[in-house]
Write a protein that holds these residues in place. Structure first.
Motif, PDB file in Angstrom:
ATOM      1  N   MET A 169       4.285   8.835   3.280  1.00  0.00           N
ATOM      2  CA  MET A 169       3.001   9.367   2.945  1.00  0.00           C
ATOM      3  C   MET A 169       2.372   8.383   1.757  1.00  0.00           C
ATOM      4  O   MET A 169       1.010   8.248   1.837  1.00  0.00           O
ATOM      5  CB  MET A 169       3.422  10.653   1.986  1.00  0.00           C
ATOM      6  CG  MET A 169       2.096  11.411   1.460  1.00  0.00           C
ATOM      7  SD  MET A 169       2.456  12.614   0.312  1.00  0.00           S
ATOM      8  CE  MET A 169       2.647  11.615  -1.222  1.00  0.00           C
ATOM      9  N   THR A 170       3.155   7.806   1.035  1.00  0.00           N
ATOM     10  CA  THR A 170       2.737   6.641   0.003  1.00  0.00           C
ATOM     11  C   THR A 170       1.925   5.622   0.742  1.00  0.00           C
ATOM     12  O   THR A 170       0.763   5.291   0.119  1.00  0.00           O
ATOM     13  CB  THR A 170       3.642   6.137  -0.959  1.00  0.00           C
ATOM     14  OG1 THR A 170       4.580   7.175  -1.367  1.00  0.00           O
ATOM     15  CG2 THR A 170       3.147   5.267  -1.989  1.00  0.00           C
ATOM     16  N   LEU A 171       2.403   4.914   2.027  1.00  0.00           N
ATOM     17  CA  LEU A 171       1.750   4.081   2.674  1.00  0.00           C
ATOM     18  C   LEU A 171       0.391   4.380   3.227  1.00  0.00           C
ATOM     19  O   LEU A 171      -0.610   3.845   3.152  1.00  0.00           O
ATOM     20  CB  LEU A 171       2.873   3.437   3.809  1.00  0.00           C
ATOM     21  CG  LEU A 171       4.081   2.686   3.349  1.00  0.00           C
ATOM     22  CD1 LEU A 171       4.685   2.295   4.563  1.00  0.00           C
ATOM     23  CD2 LEU A 171       3.714   1.627   2.350  1.00  0.00           C
ATOM     24  N   ILE A 172       0.484   5.558   3.741  1.00  0.00           N
ATOM     25  CA  ILE A 172      -0.720   6.146   4.401  1.00  0.00           C
ATOM     26  C   ILE A 172      -1.757   6.299   3.315  1.00  0.00           C
ATOM     27  O   ILE A 172      -3.063   6.002   3.404  1.00  0.00           O
ATOM     28  CB  ILE A 172      -0.411   7.732   5.051  1.00  0.00           C
ATOM     29  CG1 ILE A 172       0.429   7.503   6.360  1.00  0.00           C
ATOM     30  CG2 ILE A 172      -1.745   8.318   5.506  1.00  0.00           C
ATOM     31  CD1 ILE A 172       0.978   8.757   6.979  1.00  0.00           C
ATOM     32  N   VAL A 173      -1.377   7.072   2.068  1.00  0.00           N
ATOM     33  CA  VAL A 173      -2.472   7.348   0.992  1.00  0.00           C
ATOM     34  C   VAL A 173      -2.998   5.843   0.470  1.00  0.00           C
ATOM     35  O   VAL A 173      -4.058   5.689   0.202  1.00  0.00           O
ATOM     36  CB  VAL A 173      -1.901   8.195   0.028  1.00  0.00           C
ATOM     37  CG1 VAL A 173      -2.728   8.398  -1.083  1.00  0.00           C
ATOM     38  CG2 VAL A 173      -1.675   9.548   0.509  1.00  0.00           C
ATOM     39  N   SER A 174      -2.118   4.901   0.405  1.00  0.00           N
ATOM     40  CA  SER A 174      -2.295   3.482  -0.096  1.00  0.00           C
ATOM     41  C   SER A 174      -3.436   2.894   0.726  1.00  0.00           C
ATOM     42  O   SER A 174      -4.227   2.340   0.282  1.00  0.00           O
ATOM     43  CB  SER A 174      -1.020   2.803  -0.345  1.00  0.00           C
ATOM     44  OG  SER A 174      -0.257   3.403  -1.245  1.00  0.00           O
ATOM     45  N   SER A 175      -3.021   2.934   2.089  1.00  0.00           N
ATOM     46  CA  SER A 175      -3.974   2.195   3.189  1.00  0.00           C
ATOM     47  C   SER A 175      -5.236   3.088   3.063  1.00  0.00           C
ATOM     48  O   SER A 175      -6.350   2.353   2.966  1.00  0.00           O
ATOM     49  CB  SER A 175      -3.222   2.521   4.390  1.00  0.00           C
ATOM     50  OG  SER A 175      -2.112   1.911   4.517  1.00  0.00           O
TER      51      SER A 175
END
Length: 305
Positions: A169-175
């Motif tokens: 989730m962190t990677l998706i939101v950051s992207s």
């Protein structure tokens, strides 16, 4: 001539951003690293773009050999988003393309780190947490008044597992945030350079597909069935799916307030003020869920008549 000097200015800005990687500002400038390359690629043809970017790569390569690699890493999503801008694709298509590309690079980086350098993300997170909690535990031992700061190895392991589970989730939101920041800055810049690109739909038109409700119910069921179980895969799915959907419902609720304000001819500041509690008080996302399930917007339109 206007475009030539503008392109030179953006080339210099791109060089300065790459040089900032050696300063404490890198945590901030990294968020804007894609912007100059997007502007250059969108406004120049391929040959001109290479002429502007190649000297930058050579200069930063002479300073630190790793900098050209980092520059290429950020160039890839810039080329993708720039390509969509050139095609006059919709703003959402451009954002999704940029998000998927950045996310793919994140995942590729993790894969290469694991395959080539035996990088163990779980061990790394655990080591970092041990390093952070160790001084706190020592402080809690020395002072009985703050004994709650004591962290056992089991506590650290639990936090580590939770952190690992939330990484997708962190990677998706950051992207997505990097893509949004890039689009928010690039679009007005391109417009000022007489290169118009589509803008996002107004907030009053923000709506999720109704199928998101079923995804949410599926996530809740998974959480109920596998909470406390040994199925780390299913736990990871619910730990990432539900927060992402909740963010979506918050966006839906904000869109509803802007829709009502538009229909009722309210002052533009009112929906913004109403959006603040949605962000600060997550349970209010129920408004977005209700708006998704029931035709609230149709009721508002009918009552207006």
């Amino acid at each position: 001539m206007k475009f030539r000097w503008t392109s030179v200015a953006w080339s210099i800005a791109y060089l300065l951003l790459l040089l900032s990687l050696s300063t404490p500002l890198l945590l901030i400038t990294t968020l804007f690293m894609i912007i100059p390359a997007v502007v250059l690629f969108t406004t120049l043809n391929t040959k001109q773009f290479i002429v502007h970017v190649l000297p930058i790569l050579l200069i930063v390569g002479l300073i630190t050999p790793i900098y050209p690699v980092i520059a290429v890493y950020f160039l890839i999503p810039a080329l993708v988003m720039g390509r969509f801008y050139k095609k006059r694709a919709s703003a959402m298509s451009t954002l999704l393309a940029g998000t998927v590309t950045i996310l793919g690079e994140f995942l590729l980086l993790l894969l290469l780190g694991t395959a080539l350098f035996n990088f163990d993300l779980s061990s790394y997170v655990n080591d970092v947490l041990q390093m952070v909690t160790s001084p706190l535990s020592q402080l809690g031992t020395a002072n009985p008044l703050i004994s709650d700061l004591n962290f056992t190895s089991e506590d650290v392991n639990k936090i580590s597992i939770m952190t690992i589970q939330m990484i997708p989730m962190t990677l998706i939101v950051s992207s997505f945030m990097i893509a949004v920041i890039t689009h928010s800055i690039v679009r007005p810049i391109l417009n000022s350079m007489e290169y118009a690109v589509p803008k996002l739909k107004p907030a009053r038109e923000w709506r999720l597909p109704r199928s998101f409700i079923w995804y949410y119910l599926l996530g809740v069921i998974i959480q109920l069935l596998f909470s406390g179980s040994d199925s780390s895969y299913m736990t990871m799915i619910s730990a990432n799916l539900l927060p992402l959907l909740r963010i979506g419902f918050m966006i839906q609720a904000i869109g509803f307030f802007f829709f009502v304000a538009h229909e009722r001819k309210w002052n533009k500041i009112i929906p913004i003020l109403l959006a603040i509690p949605i962000i600060l008080l997550p349970p209010l996302r129920i408004i977005g869920i209700i708006d998704l399930v029931f035709p609230l917007r149709a009721f508002v339109t009918k009552s207006k008549r």
